[in-house]
Design a protein around this motif. Structure first.
Motif, short mmCIF file in Angstrom:
data_model
loop_
_atom_site.label_atom_id
_atom_site.label_comp_id
_atom_site.label_asym_id
_atom_site.label_seq_id
_atom_site.Cartn_x
_atom_site.Cartn_y
_atom_site.Cartn_z
N TYR A 174 1.87 -7.16 -12.08
CA TYR A 174 1.19 -8.18 -11.11
C TYR A 174 0.23 -7.23 -10.55
CZ TYR A 174 -0.06 -10.77 -7.00
OH TYR A 174 -0.55 -11.54 -5.97
N LEU A 175 0.39 -6.09 -9.96
CA LEU A 175 -0.10 -5.13 -9.24
C LEU A 175 -1.52 -4.75 -10.17
CD1 LEU A 175 2.44 -3.23 -7.06
CD2 LEU A 175 0.54 -4.70 -6.35
N ASP A 176 -0.92 -4.28 -11.70
CA ASP A 176 -1.90 -3.92 -12.39
C ASP A 176 -3.28 -4.93 -12.58
OD1 ASP A 176 -0.54 -1.72 -12.89
OD2 ASP A 176 0.16 -2.33 -14.69
N ILE A 177 -2.70 -6.31 -12.54
CA ILE A 177 -3.84 -7.19 -12.74
C ILE A 177 -4.85 -7.17 -11.44
CG2 ILE A 177 -4.08 -9.64 -12.65
CD1 ILE A 177 -1.93 -9.90 -14.55
N GLU A 178 -4.18 -7.20 -10.23
CA GLU A 178 -4.87 -7.05 -9.05
C GLU A 178 -5.71 -6.07 -8.84
OE1 GLU A 178 -4.75 -10.02 -8.03
OE2 GLU A 178 -3.41 -10.27 -6.35
N VAL A 179 -5.29 -4.76 -9.60
CA VAL A 179 -6.15 -3.59 -9.19
C VAL A 179 -7.33 -3.93 -10.11
CG1 VAL A 179 -6.23 -1.03 -10.00
CG2 VAL A 179 -4.33 -1.98 -8.74
N ILE A 222 -13.44 -5.77 4.29
CA ILE A 222 -14.62 -5.30 3.06
C ILE A 222 -14.33 -4.10 2.46
CG2 ILE A 222 -17.13 -4.64 2.98
CD1 ILE A 222 -17.42 -6.12 5.66
N GLY A 223 -13.90 -3.01 2.96
CA GLY A 223 -13.47 -1.87 2.29
C GLY A 223 -12.19 -1.91 1.36
N GLY A 224 -11.47 -2.93 1.39
CA GLY A 224 -10.03 -2.95 0.80
C GLY A 224 -9.10 -2.07 1.54
N GLY A 225 -8.07 -1.71 0.62
CA GLY A 225 -7.24 -0.81 1.38
C GLY A 225 -5.87 -0.51 0.45
N THR A 226 -4.92 -0.30 0.85
CA THR A 226 -3.74 0.30 0.13
C THR A 226 -2.42 -0.59 0.03
OG1 THR A 226 -4.55 2.62 0.34
CG2 THR A 226 -2.18 2.27 -0.02
N VAL A 227 -1.66 -0.68 -0.48
CA VAL A 227 -0.42 -1.42 -0.58
C VAL A 227 0.73 -0.27 -0.72
CG1 VAL A 227 1.07 -3.07 -1.54
CG2 VAL A 227 -1.16 -3.72 -1.25
N LYS A 246 -5.56 0.10 -3.77
CA LYS A 246 -4.93 1.28 -4.25
C LYS A 246 -3.42 0.97 -3.98
CE LYS A 246 -8.23 4.71 -3.09
NZ LYS A 246 -8.49 6.12 -2.26
N VAL A 247 -2.51 1.61 -4.64
CA VAL A 247 -1.16 1.03 -4.62
C VAL A 247 -0.41 2.51 -4.55
CG1 VAL A 247 0.91 0.07 -5.98
CG2 VAL A 247 -1.36 -0.83 -6.06
N VAL A 248 0.32 2.62 -3.52
CA VAL A 248 1.33 3.77 -3.42
C VAL A 248 2.81 3.41 -3.25
CG1 VAL A 248 1.94 5.54 -1.96
CG2 VAL A 248 -0.40 4.95 -2.01
N LYS A 249 3.46 4.05 -4.27
CA LYS A 249 5.06 3.81 -4.28
C LYS A 249 5.92 4.94 -3.67
CE LYS A 249 4.54 0.63 -8.46
NZ LYS A 249 4.64 0.78 -9.83
N ASP A 250 6.73 4.54 -2.87
CA ASP A 250 7.70 5.61 -2.46
C ASP A 250 9.18 5.02 -2.59
OD1 ASP A 250 9.27 7.55 -0.96
OD2 ASP A 250 8.66 6.96 0.91
N ILE A 251 9.60 5.18 -3.98
CA ILE A 251 10.68 4.48 -4.41
C ILE A 251 12.03 5.70 -4.54
CG2 ILE A 251 12.04 3.22 -6.15
CD1 ILE A 251 9.77 1.66 -4.60
N ALA A 252 12.93 5.46 -3.84
CA ALA A 252 14.16 6.61 -3.97
C ALA A 252 14.88 6.32 -5.31
CB ALA A 252 15.12 6.27 -2.76
#
Length: 454
Positions: A301-306, A349-354, A314-320
């Motif tokens: 899903y995220l790859d499509i949205e990117v 306008i400038g988007g952001g990070t999930v 941008k997508v950031v993952k902090d997975i233990a």
């Protein structure tokens, strides 16, 4: 054998009711007995097991009656044979009747075998021409308004099977009592020379038969309710986990169409990922999946949205690492990610990070979906500090997740939403840690919770 002492007979009748209730309740607590009793289709071996479950304790009762003087209430062979015939039919009723007659025949009461066989045939025949619900719904307590029952029968003449069974048990008990009076050493039944005591003896038989049927019918109804709750829960979860914003599908197809000529490989990659998402939605998914599998689904899903948003997203993952084997409700993260992109980042306008985070805190799995988007204005959706329930206005995705967690975990799970206007929103899910073998327990907890709330 004849009992003529009126006081002894009355006490025996009272004890008979207690014995019937005690035996029926004890059997109802045995899982194996319940499974055999509630089977729609039984093999011959399973039917024989059920007969043994019912007859064995009452065979011991006959043996006690034979060995212990004046302890007559333990012998419920007549009523037990009637019950087996009603539940299983004439032939299996005869098998039960033979088992129940063995201790009496050994004691020299040879008519016990013939009487039990006849009783099994009579009540087994009743089962043949009646509905199953007529038997399970039997009660010796007829319509409280006898006048209304009489008028209803006169106005609309019909065979009331409940009354017929009541009379059949009463008359059969009377015949057995008379036989015991004529041949006291060849057959045992309570008998009294006083007509009112004999009437009580005959009236007690339907009550003794009705008590186990009532107790086991309560178990049967409870099992049916559990099954209905389970089916309803599965249907509800299936409907919830298949929800996906149709705008996402349309926007993705538009993006693919725009890339077909300029970037065909990227368009092909998006088609594959979209196919993976739709395949996951359409196939029968388990209610719970490992977090690792859930993250793989959200990756597509995220790859499509990117691709759709480009460098704006941008997508950031902090997975233990230790959270990956933990099972979570399937499709629990995608609605939250969709909310973050649609309501948090898309208007900016400038988007952001999930940012996706997972960790284990105090034996609870904590999942977070955070964005640095526009946030929520004051007066928007708020979260109760007590229940963690997001009020109306937080979108379908948030309601979806909240409702599913409530269904599956009850109050053991929490949903927290923190939003700061202009700085972003964070959704935190906290749920009990569960391994694969614990999923069945969680499903039962969810069903019980939902039934109590309903």
């Amino acid at each position: 054998m004849v009992a003529n002492d009126s006081k002894l007979i009355l006490i025996t009748l009272l004890v008979e009711l207690g014995v019937a209730a005690a035996v029926a309740s004890s059997l109802a607590r045995a899982n194996r007995f319940k499974r055999l009793l509630l089977m729609k289709e039984r093999s011959a071996g399973e039917t024989l097991q059920l007969i043994v479950w019912i007859c064995l304790p009452l065979m011991l009762g006959v043996l006690i009656r034979v060995r212990v003087p004046n302890f007559l209430a333990a012998d419920l062979s007549f009523q037990a044979t009637a019950i087996v015939g009603l539940l299983l039919g004439p032939w299996w009723g005869m098998v039960g009747g033979v088992l129940l007659a063995l201790p009496a025949v050994k004691h020299g009461e040879f008519f016990a075998l013939a009487v039990n066989l006849l009783v099994a045939m009579i009540f087994g025949a009743y089962k043949r021409f009646s509905d199953e619900e007529d038997i399970w719904g039997f009660t010796p307590l007829i319509d409280l308004s006898l006048y209304r029952w009489v008028m209803r029968t006169v106005t609309h003449p019909h065979l009331d099977r409940q009354i017929f069974l009541l009379m059949l048990l009463t008359v059969t008990q009377f015949v057995a009592s008379v036989l015991s009076h004529w041949y006291p050493h060849r057959y045992f039944a309570l008998y009294s020379n006083y007509w009112y005591v004999e009437l009580l003896i005959c009236a007690c038989a339907p009550v003794v038969v009705g008590i186990p049927l009532k107790i086991w019918n309560a178990v049967r109804i409870e099992r049916k309710l559990e099954e209905q709750t389970r089916l309803l829960l599965e249907a509800r979860l299936d409907a919830l986990q298949r929800q996906i914003n149709p705008h996402f599908l349309f926007n993705t197809l538009n993006s693919i169409a725009s890339l077909v000529r300029s970037k065909p490989e990227l368009a092909r990659e998006m088609i594959v990922k979209l196919a993976n998402i739709l395949r996951a939605l359409l196939r029968d998914r388990d209610a719970f999946v490992p977090l690792e599998e859930e993250l793989a689904f959200t990756d597509d899903y995220l790859d499509i949205e990117v691709v759709r948003f480009g460098a704006k997203l941008k997508v950031v993952k902090d997975i233990a690492e230790n959270t990956l084997p933990v099972v979570v409700p399937s499709m629990v993260l995608q609605p939250l990610i969709e909310n973050s992109i649609k309501h948090g980042l898309e208007p900016r306008i400038g988007g952001g990070t999930v940012t996706l985070r997972s960790r284990i805190v105090d034996n609870m799995l904590v999942l977070e979906v955070e964005d640095d988007g526009v946030g929520m204005e004051p007066g928007g959706p708020v979260t109760s500090a007590v229940s963690g329930v997001v009020r109306e206005g937080s979108g379908i995705g948030m309601k979806n997740v909240k409702e599913r967690l409530q269904v599956l975990y009850g109050d053991a799970a929490q949903v927290e939403l923190v939003s700061r206007p202009g700085r972003g929103t964070r959704v935190r899910l906290m749920m009990p840690i569960a391994e694969v073998e614990d999923v069945g327990w969680l499903g039962r907890v969810g069903a019980e919770t939902q039934s109590l709330r309903g």
